[in-house]
Design a protein around this motif. Structure first.
Motif, PDB file in Angstrom:
ATOM      1  N   PRO A  51      -0.530  -7.868  11.302  1.00 59.92           N
ATOM      2  CA  PRO A  51       0.538  -7.155  12.006  1.00 59.92           C
ATOM      3  C   PRO A  51       1.078  -5.940  11.261  1.00 59.92           C
ATOM      4  O   PRO A  51       1.636  -5.035  11.884  1.00 59.92           O
ATOM      5  CB  PRO A  51       1.621  -8.221  12.204  1.00 59.92           C
ATOM      6  CG  PRO A  51       1.306  -9.286  11.194  1.00 59.92           C
ATOM      7  CD  PRO A  51      -0.168  -9.268  11.040  1.00 59.92           C
ATOM      8  N   MET A  52       0.934  -5.897   9.953  1.00 59.23           N
ATOM      9  CA  MET A  52       1.416  -4.752   9.183  1.00 59.23           C
ATOM     10  C   MET A  52       0.329  -3.711   8.974  1.00 59.23           C
ATOM     11  O   MET A  52       0.505  -2.529   9.278  1.00 59.23           O
ATOM     12  CB  MET A  52       1.969  -5.207   7.830  1.00 59.23           C
ATOM     13  CG  MET A  52       2.394  -4.044   6.917  1.00 59.23           C
ATOM     14  SD  MET A  52       3.671  -2.969   7.637  1.00 59.23           S
ATOM     15  CE  MET A  52       5.102  -4.043   7.509  1.00 59.23           C
TER      16      MET A  52
ATOM     17  N   GLY B 175      -6.783  -0.294  16.296  1.00 60.29           N
ATOM     18  CA  GLY B 175      -5.556   0.192  16.912  1.00 60.29           C
ATOM     19  C   GLY B 175      -5.790   0.435  18.391  1.00 60.29           C
ATOM     20  O   GLY B 175      -6.917   0.671  18.823  1.00 60.29           O
ATOM     21  N   GLY B 176      -4.725   0.347  19.176  1.00 61.51           N
ATOM     22  CA  GLY B 176      -4.852   0.610  20.603  1.00 61.51           C
ATOM     23  C   GLY B 176      -5.077  -0.638  21.427  1.00 61.51           C
ATOM     24  O   GLY B 176      -4.796  -1.762  20.996  1.00 61.51           O
TER      25      GLY B 176
ATOM     26  N   GLN C  57       0.304   3.573  12.949  1.00 64.26           N
ATOM     27  CA  GLN C  57       0.632   2.565  11.937  1.00 64.26           C
ATOM     28  C   GLN C  57      -0.593   2.248  11.094  1.00 64.26           C
ATOM     29  O   GLN C  57      -0.518   2.190   9.860  1.00 64.26           O
ATOM     30  CB  GLN C  57       1.153   1.296  12.603  1.00 64.26           C
ATOM     31  CG  GLN C  57       1.506   0.195  11.604  1.00 64.26           C
ATOM     32  CD  GLN C  57       1.948  -1.092  12.283  1.00 64.26           C
ATOM     33  OE1 GLN C  57       2.182  -1.122  13.487  1.00 64.26           O
ATOM     34  NE2 GLN C  57       2.058  -2.155  11.507  1.00 64.26           N
ATOM     35  N   ALA C  58      -1.737   2.055  11.762  1.00 59.05           N
ATOM     36  CA  ALA C  58      -2.971   1.789  11.032  1.00 59.05           C
ATOM     37  C   ALA C  58      -3.319   2.950  10.115  1.00 59.05           C
ATOM     38  O   ALA C  58      -3.731   2.751   8.958  1.00 59.05           O
ATOM     39  CB  ALA C  58      -4.114   1.531  12.011  1.00 59.05           C
ATOM     40  N   ALA C  59      -3.158   4.178  10.608  1.00 54.92           N
ATOM     41  CA  ALA C  59      -3.467   5.365   9.815  1.00 54.92           C
ATOM     42  C   ALA C  59      -2.591   5.445   8.573  1.00 54.92           C
ATOM     43  O   ALA C  59      -3.063   5.797   7.479  1.00 54.92           O
ATOM     44  CB  ALA C  59      -3.300   6.618  10.669  1.00 54.92           C
ATOM     45  N   ALA C  60      -1.313   5.120   8.724  1.00 59.61           N
ATOM     46  CA  ALA C  60      -0.401   5.161   7.586  1.00 59.61           C
ATOM     47  C   ALA C  60      -0.802   4.142   6.521  1.00 59.61           C
ATOM     48  O   ALA C  60      -0.777   4.434   5.316  1.00 59.61           O
ATOM     49  CB  ALA C  60       1.027   4.899   8.051  1.00 59.61           C
ATOM     50  N   MET C  61      -1.183   2.951   6.964  1.00 64.39           N
ATOM     51  CA  MET C  61      -1.607   1.919   6.021  1.00 64.39           C
ATOM     52  C   MET C  61      -2.918   2.310   5.331  1.00 64.39           C
ATOM     53  O   MET C  61      -3.095   2.100   4.127  1.00 64.39           O
ATOM     54  CB  MET C  61      -1.771   0.576   6.740  1.00 64.39           C
ATOM     55  CG  MET C  61      -0.489   0.000   7.328  1.00 64.39           C
ATOM     56  SD  MET C  61       0.798  -0.366   6.091  1.00 64.39           S
ATOM     57  CE  MET C  61       1.856   1.082   6.262  1.00 64.39           C
ATOM     58  N   LEU C  62      -3.828   2.893   6.097  1.00 64.97           N
ATOM     59  CA  LEU C  62      -5.088   3.363   5.532  1.00 64.97           C
ATOM     60  C   LEU C  62      -4.849   4.467   4.511  1.00 64.97           C
ATOM     61  O   LEU C  62      -5.469   4.480   3.433  1.00 64.97           O
ATOM     62  CB  LEU C  62      -5.997   3.889   6.653  1.00 64.97           C
ATOM     63  CG  LEU C  62      -6.756   2.828   7.451  1.00 64.97           C
ATOM     64  CD1 LEU C  62      -7.284   3.409   8.750  1.00 64.97           C
ATOM     65  CD2 LEU C  62      -7.901   2.270   6.617  1.00 64.97           C
TER      66      LEU C  62
END
Length: 306
Positions: free
Chosen positions: A251-252, A264-265, A283-288
């Motif tokens: 979830p994070m 994502g999506g 959100q996924a991009a930020a974590m990556l």
């Protein structure tokens, strides 16, 4: 030189992730090919500043904005296979094979059309999944909902907010619990349990629904949730799926069960919409970005000490 991230899918999810990663100075390849899931939709809605934008125009705007970031490459190419491990993936394209440190899946879902006469032709024109996306334009008309099971009977309750004329069609496929029948009655929602024979339309606009006994029910707008499945690439990767067939993610971080592959999506939730897909992918991009920045900076410093 490997890409930091290869993004598979160029809809609102993939475009948003590519923008976030490009602004973070990561080297990105966005692979945008294959059939558009929202190809039948006339406009994209409920996306602030882009409300009413045709999907094709939305993509064109996204591509123009991504062109400002030299580290982002957009290709109209299909991803055929992904092998390797976290930090060293081989992404096979139709034209060649590239390397990537991480992979972000933004492939959406495949909607399986119901075998009801007229369903495919009306999809995206008079048949919709989401009232938040399409309800305003068809408000105060005669609406219907094709219920596929008891678990779906809460959905039509919200439709009453857009129109007073709502009919729920069960097609005699299951029994409706008495408490739900009572709730429908209290809200002025009509319940029709006879089998549905076909959809009656003029060109691509629904007019009525014909039942198995020949009765026709006036209906201009129909909501339905047909079965969905993952694209072949996602299934081949063997990522974990939940009981409804959606990709399980942290979830994070939005990482899947396969280390280094993120999602994502729409492919990871039944709560689907352009702005929701875009948000989960950012959100996924930020974590990556966080993960890759730490990894690359650590390797750079270590290399300088040798």
């Amino acid at each position: 030189m490997p890409y930091d991230v290869v993004i598979v899918g160029g809809g609102p999810a993939g475009l948003s992730a590519a923008l976030a990663l490009g602004r973070a100075r990561k080297r990105v390849l966005l692979c945008d090919a294959g059939p558009r899931r929202n190809a039948a939709a006339e406009h994209l809605h409920n996306f602030v500043t882009r409300d009413g934008t045709p999907p094709r125009e939305f993509r064109e705007i996204g591509h123009r904005q991504l062109a400002e970031y030299s580290s982002v490459e957009v290709r109209d190419v299909r991803v055929e296979a992904i092998t390797g491990t976290r930090g060293a993936f081989q992404v096979k394209l139709k034209t060649n094979t590239v390397e990537a440190r991480r992979v972000l899946l933004c492939t959406g879902m495949i909607d399986e059309m119901l075998g009801l006469d007229g369903f495919r032709e009306l999809w995206g024109h008079s048949i919709f999944q989401c009232p938040y996306c399409h309800g305003w334009e068809v408000r105060d008309r005669k609406w219907g909902y094709l219920a596929r099971g008891v678990e779906s009977l809460h959905f039509p309750l919200q439709l009453r907010g857009w129109t007073r004329d709502v009919v729920v069609f069960t097609g005699a496929a299951f029994d409706v619990p008495e408490p739900m029948r009572a709730r429908f009655g209290e809200m002025g929602i009509r319940l029709e349990t006879r089998p549905v024979a076909r959809l009656v339309a003029h060109e691509n606009r629904l007019e009525s629904i014909e039942l198995s006994d020949g009765t026709t029910i006036p209906c201009e707008v129909l909501f339905a949730h047909p079965p969905q499945r993952q694209v072949d690439l996602v299934r081949a990767l063997g990522v974990g799926l939940d009981e409804e067939g959606y990709v399980r993610v942290d979830p994070m971080t939005r990482e899947t069960s396969v280390p280094g592959i993120y999602a994502g999506g729409d492919l990871q939730t039944r709560m689907q919409g352009a702005i929701i897909a875009a948000a989960s992918s950012v959100q996924a991009a930020a974590m990556l970005n966080h993960e890759l920045t730490v990894e690359l900076a650590t390797a750079e410093v270590a290399g300088g000490r040798e």
